[in-house]
Design a protein around this motif. Structure first.
Motif, PDB file in Angstrom:
ATOM      1  N   ASP A   7       0.759  -1.329  -0.046  1.00  0.00           N
ATOM      2  CA  ASP A   7       0.116  -0.086  -0.461  1.00  0.00           C
ATOM      3  C   ASP A   7       1.006   1.400   0.019  1.00  0.00           C
ATOM      4  O   ASP A   7       1.630   1.477   0.827  1.00  0.00           O
ATOM      5  CB  ASP A   7      -0.891  -0.198   0.631  1.00  0.00           C
ATOM      6  N   GLU A   8       0.476   2.580  -0.527  1.00  0.00           N
ATOM      7  CA  GLU A   8       1.338   3.662  -0.988  1.00  0.00           C
ATOM      8  C   GLU A   8       1.442   4.479   0.545  1.00  0.00           C
ATOM      9  O   GLU A   8       2.770   4.374   1.008  1.00  0.00           O
ATOM     10  CB  GLU A   8       1.000   4.588  -1.693  1.00  0.00           C
ATOM     11  N   ARG A  48      -7.942  -5.259  -1.266  1.00  0.00           N
ATOM     12  CA  ARG A  48      -7.434  -4.067  -1.699  1.00  0.00           C
ATOM     13  C   ARG A  48      -8.679  -2.343  -1.160  1.00  0.00           C
ATOM     14  O   ARG A  48      -8.224  -1.545  -0.368  1.00  0.00           O
ATOM     15  CB  ARG A  48      -6.757  -3.543  -2.850  1.00  0.00           C
ATOM     16  N   VAL A  51      -8.732  -1.946   2.684  1.00  0.00           N
ATOM     17  CA  VAL A  51      -8.148  -1.933   3.298  1.00  0.00           C
ATOM     18  C   VAL A  51      -8.070   0.023   2.677  1.00  0.00           C
ATOM     19  O   VAL A  51      -8.559   1.660   3.639  1.00  0.00           O
ATOM     20  CB  VAL A  51      -6.471  -1.809   2.656  1.00  0.00           C
ATOM     21  N   GLU A  52      -8.646   0.444   1.933  1.00  0.00           N
ATOM     22  CA  GLU A  52      -9.144   1.802   1.607  1.00  0.00           C
ATOM     23  C   GLU A  52     -10.277   1.859   2.066  1.00  0.00           C
ATOM     24  O   GLU A  52     -10.884   3.328   2.596  1.00  0.00           O
ATOM     25  CB  GLU A  52      -9.543   1.894  -0.483  1.00  0.00           C
ATOM     26  N   ARG A  55      -9.211   2.901   5.698  1.00  0.00           N
ATOM     27  CA  ARG A  55      -7.825   3.981   5.500  1.00  0.00           C
ATOM     28  C   ARG A  55      -7.981   4.864   6.614  1.00  0.00           C
ATOM     29  O   ARG A  55      -7.387   5.528   7.385  1.00  0.00           O
ATOM     30  CB  ARG A  55      -7.854   4.762   4.532  1.00  0.00           C
TER      31      ARG A  55
END
Length: 236
Positions: A7-8, A48, A51-52, A55
């Protein structure tokens, strides 16, 4: 089933897929890595999305304290450093003195630096030393940043927050935590710019973030990501 996703913002997130699970759980492991537990059968795309969707909550999730001290350790700080050295003269005492921009911190050679009480004492001594140093180097630097941006806050003050590293008061005074002293210069400047942007926008609106991004040369999001990943070298 175990693995990880990248993850960024949070870096490597470790994943455990478990049969029988019906919900998603996020926790920080003792080593400081983020762990995601999810039902068996979910895809990488699903992970993903999880996670988003979480966040904002993940940004406030408590992280374990993994601070360690050792003899011979050098802690690089903002325009100074801390060196942890042995001393044999005074058992039970932690001696300390400044030599130029270096703080020599000297527990007795018999001290157990892994002991939590010793860690807290060392952290307290370092924190107090950085508060003094913040007045000497951090506030003049903050004034230079403000002058370069053509901004005139009412003043600058030193605070002690670990979670709240900066604050712009309604009287246009910028408060900067002594704990900025542990950050690299790019993040020190980012926090100063963040608070200076509040002189114009006392909120976190899109206009505020646009101005903060301008002050940081288009690097606001990247610097914020770096700040969230930073681990302080002393206990809170």
């Amino acid at each position: 089933m175990k693995g990880f996703i990248e993850d960024e913002e949070f870096g490597k997130i470790f994943v455990e897929l478990r049969r029988g699970m019906t919900s998603v759980r996020f926790t920080y492991q003792a080593d400081g890595n983020l762990l995601l537990r999810a039902p068996l059968g979910v895809t990488v795309s699903d992970l993903r999305q999880m996670v988003e969707a979480n966040r904002e909550r993940l940004r406030t999730l408590p992280r374990p304290e993994t601070v360690t001290f050792r003899f011979g350790q050098v802690i690089e700080c903002f325009r100074c450093r801390v060196m942890i050295e042995r001393q044999t003269r005074m058992p039970g005492y932690i001696l300390n003195h400044w030599d130029g921009d270096t703080l020599h911190l000297q527990p007795h050679e018999t001290a157990d630096l892994a002991d939590e009480a010793v860690k807290r004492t060392l952290s307290s001594v370092i924190g107090r030393a950085m508060e003094v140093q913040a007045h000497a180097v951090l506030l003049p630097y903050a004034r230079q940043v403000a002058d370069a941006l053509g901004l005139k806050p009412a003043g600058f003050e030193v605070g002690r927050g670990m979670r709240k590293l900066g604050h712009c008061t309604t009287k246009r005074v910028i408060q900067l935590s002594r704990n900025l002293m542990f950050l690299p210069e790019a993040l020190v400047r980012y926090i100063i710019c963040h608070e200076l942007a509040h002189l114009t926008h006392m909120n976190h609106s899109p206009q505020f973030h646009a101005l903060c991004d301008e002050y940081t040369g288009g690097k606001e999001k990247e610097l914020e990501r770096q700040l969230r990943q930073f681990r302080f070298p002393i206990l809170k």
